[in-house]
Design a protein around this motif. Structure first.
Motif, PDB file in Angstrom:
ATOM      1  N   LYS A 173       7.940  13.978  -7.948  1.00 14.99           N
ATOM      2  CA  LYS A 173       6.644  13.316  -7.891  1.00 14.99           C
ATOM      3  C   LYS A 173       6.747  11.895  -8.434  1.00 14.99           C
ATOM      4  O   LYS A 173       6.163  10.959  -7.865  1.00 14.99           O
ATOM      5  CB  LYS A 173       5.617  14.108  -8.694  1.00 14.99           C
ATOM      6  N   GLU A 174       7.455  11.763  -9.560  1.00 15.23           N
ATOM      7  CA  GLU A 174       7.612  10.431 -10.135  1.00 15.23           C
ATOM      8  C   GLU A 174       8.342   9.497  -9.174  1.00 15.23           C
ATOM      9  O   GLU A 174       8.003   8.311  -9.054  1.00 15.23           O
ATOM     10  CB  GLU A 174       8.370  10.518 -11.456  1.00 15.23           C
ATOM     11  N   LYS A 175       9.319  10.021  -8.496  1.00 14.43           N
ATOM     12  CA  LYS A 175      10.060   9.211  -7.537  1.00 14.43           C
ATOM     13  C   LYS A 175       9.156   8.768  -6.395  1.00 14.43           C
ATOM     14  O   LYS A 175       9.181   7.621  -5.942  1.00 14.43           O
ATOM     15  CB  LYS A 175      11.247  10.006  -7.013  1.00 14.43           C
ATOM     16  N   GLN A 176       8.286   9.720  -5.914  1.00 16.23           N
ATOM     17  CA  GLN A 176       7.356   9.387  -4.836  1.00 16.23           C
ATOM     18  C   GLN A 176       6.366   8.313  -5.283  1.00 16.23           C
ATOM     19  O   GLN A 176       6.053   7.386  -4.536  1.00 16.23           O
ATOM     20  CB  GLN A 176       6.613  10.647  -4.378  1.00 16.23           C
ATOM     21  N   GLU A 177       5.860   8.462  -6.530  1.00 17.93           N
ATOM     22  CA  GLU A 177       4.903   7.478  -7.042  1.00 17.93           C
ATOM     23  C   GLU A 177       5.560   6.114  -7.191  1.00 17.93           C
ATOM     24  O   GLU A 177       4.948   5.078  -6.912  1.00 17.93           O
ATOM     25  CB  GLU A 177       4.348   7.949  -8.386  1.00 17.93           C
ATOM     26  N   MET A 178       6.806   6.100  -7.639  1.00 16.65           N
ATOM     27  CA  MET A 178       7.525   4.835  -7.756  1.00 16.65           C
ATOM     28  C   MET A 178       7.720   4.173  -6.397  1.00 16.65           C
ATOM     29  O   MET A 178       7.538   2.956  -6.237  1.00 16.65           O
ATOM     30  CB  MET A 178       8.878   5.075  -8.422  1.00 16.65           C
ATOM     31  N   GLU A 179       8.060   4.987  -5.408  1.00 17.58           N
ATOM     32  CA  GLU A 179       8.230   4.457  -4.051  1.00 17.58           C
ATOM     33  C   GLU A 179       6.913   3.900  -3.521  1.00 17.58           C
ATOM     34  O   GLU A 179       6.867   2.834  -2.901  1.00 17.58           O
ATOM     35  CB  GLU A 179       8.750   5.557  -3.119  1.00 17.58           C
ATOM     36  N   LYS A 180       5.812   4.639  -3.801  1.00 18.81           N
ATOM     37  CA  LYS A 180       4.499   4.195  -3.347  1.00 18.81           C
ATOM     38  C   LYS A 180       4.098   2.905  -4.050  1.00 18.81           C
ATOM     39  O   LYS A 180       3.549   1.979  -3.436  1.00 18.81           O
ATOM     40  CB  LYS A 180       3.461   5.288  -3.630  1.00 18.81           C
TER      41      LYS A 180
END
Length: 331
Positions: free
Chosen positions: A63-70
């Motif tokens: 999730k953190e990786k997705q939020e960082m990408e977003k």
């Protein structure tokens, strides 16, 4: 007999001991079994909890990786966007506080007033005036031109202008000659409004200040819808004395400018001039040419009518014009 009894007693004592040993073994074995079983269950639960924790950790990292990408994507989008002007909308509370703080202070427009909007506000009310003078034998003598500003007075609608626009000092006798009539023309209207010296009943339509001040007015008796609409859009008189250095704009029709459109000149308040008989004047650096007299002097900051531009005083370097602070006759 005695020896047999002793042998039997010894055999009797060994059996309970054997039973006790068996029972103890059973108890120890059973307890060990349950202990091992419980330990195995604990280990199983511990392993499952560790597995769940690892899965949750992996999921959280995902999730953190997705939020960082977003977030990175949003940052890139913001970089590619054009700059935008963001206007803060004050809350009702801040507006109320601002109103309370300014309740005892005269309301004034913003200091950053656009001069072009000031000119657009006032130029429809500034008129071109042409007065025709005739000899006693009713032959044409000469004309005098100037500017004036439309206002509503207590005795009718009229033009506020300079005295020297509607009267001329005679070179030989020193007396004042008054025109038989003047014509008034506004921007956006081809109609000429005629103002005669007096009505058939003897009421004067040309009224000059009784003192030495350079104020006068022309009463327009043929008012119509065009003039009525101008009065609805009319600005207001300045309610305060301007400070030295404040910006003003002069509107009128100077002889060197265009008579089909207004001419505007800018300047500042340079000084004050007071006179018991001639009225109070503001001295300004704004240029006032012949024909511009009688127009409108507008205080830019408040977008209000300050007074009547009039003749200039010639100094050693340049001329300084004067603005008549409307005498009592004209209010």
């Amino acid at each position: 007999m005695f020896i047999k009894q002793n042998n039997n007693s010894k055999g009797f004592i060994q059996i309970p001991i054997l039973i006790a040993i068996i029972i103890g073994v059973l108890i120890v074995g059973t307890g060990g079994y349950f202990g091992i079983k419980q330990y195995q269950n604990y280990q199983t639960q511990k392993t499952e909890k560790e597995k769940l924790a690892q899965e949750e950790e992996i999921e959280q990292k995902g999730k953190e990786k997705q939020e960082m990408e977003k977030l990175k994507e949003e940052i890139e989008n913001l970089k590619n966007q054009k700059p935008q002007i963001i206007k803060e909308i004050p809350s009702k509370n801040s507006e109320n506080q601002k109103n309370q703080q300014s309740s005892n202070i005269p309301s004034q427009p913003s200091q950053s007033v656009d001069i072009s909007s000031v000119i657009d506000k006032w130029k429809p009310s500034v008129a071109y005036i042409k007065c025709d003078f005739f000899n006693k034998d009713e032959t044409y003598a000469f004309s005098e031109a100037g500017s004036g500003t439309l206002f509503g007075f207590s005795d009718g609608v009229g033009i506020q202008t300079n005295k020297h626009v509607i009267s001329k000092q005679l070179p030989l006798t020193g007396g004042l000659a008054t025109p038989d009539y003047c014509t008034v023309k506004f921007l956006g209207n081809s109609k000429l409004y005629y103002v005669y010296h007096h009505t058939t009943s003897g009421v004067f339509n040309m009224q000059a200040a009784g003192d030495e001040s350079d104020g006068a007015r022309l009463i327009i008796r043929e008012s119509d819808n065009f003039i009525a609409n101008l009065l609805l859009q009319q600005g207001f008189y300045c309610k305060r004395k301007p400070s030295l250095g404040e910006s003003i704009v002069i509107l009128g029709y100077p002889s060197i400018g265009s008579q089909t459109d207004i001419t505007a000149t800018e300047g500042i308040i340079s000084s004050y001039e007071y006179s018991v008989n001639a009225g109070n004047y503001y001295v300004t650096s704004a240029k006032v040419e012949h024909g511009n007299s009688g127009g409108a002097a507008i205080l830019v900051k408040d977008n209000c009518y300050l007074g009547i531009p009039t003749f200039a005083q010639i100094g050693e370097i340049e001329s300084l014009a004067r603005i008549l602070d409307e005498p009592g006759l004209l209010k």
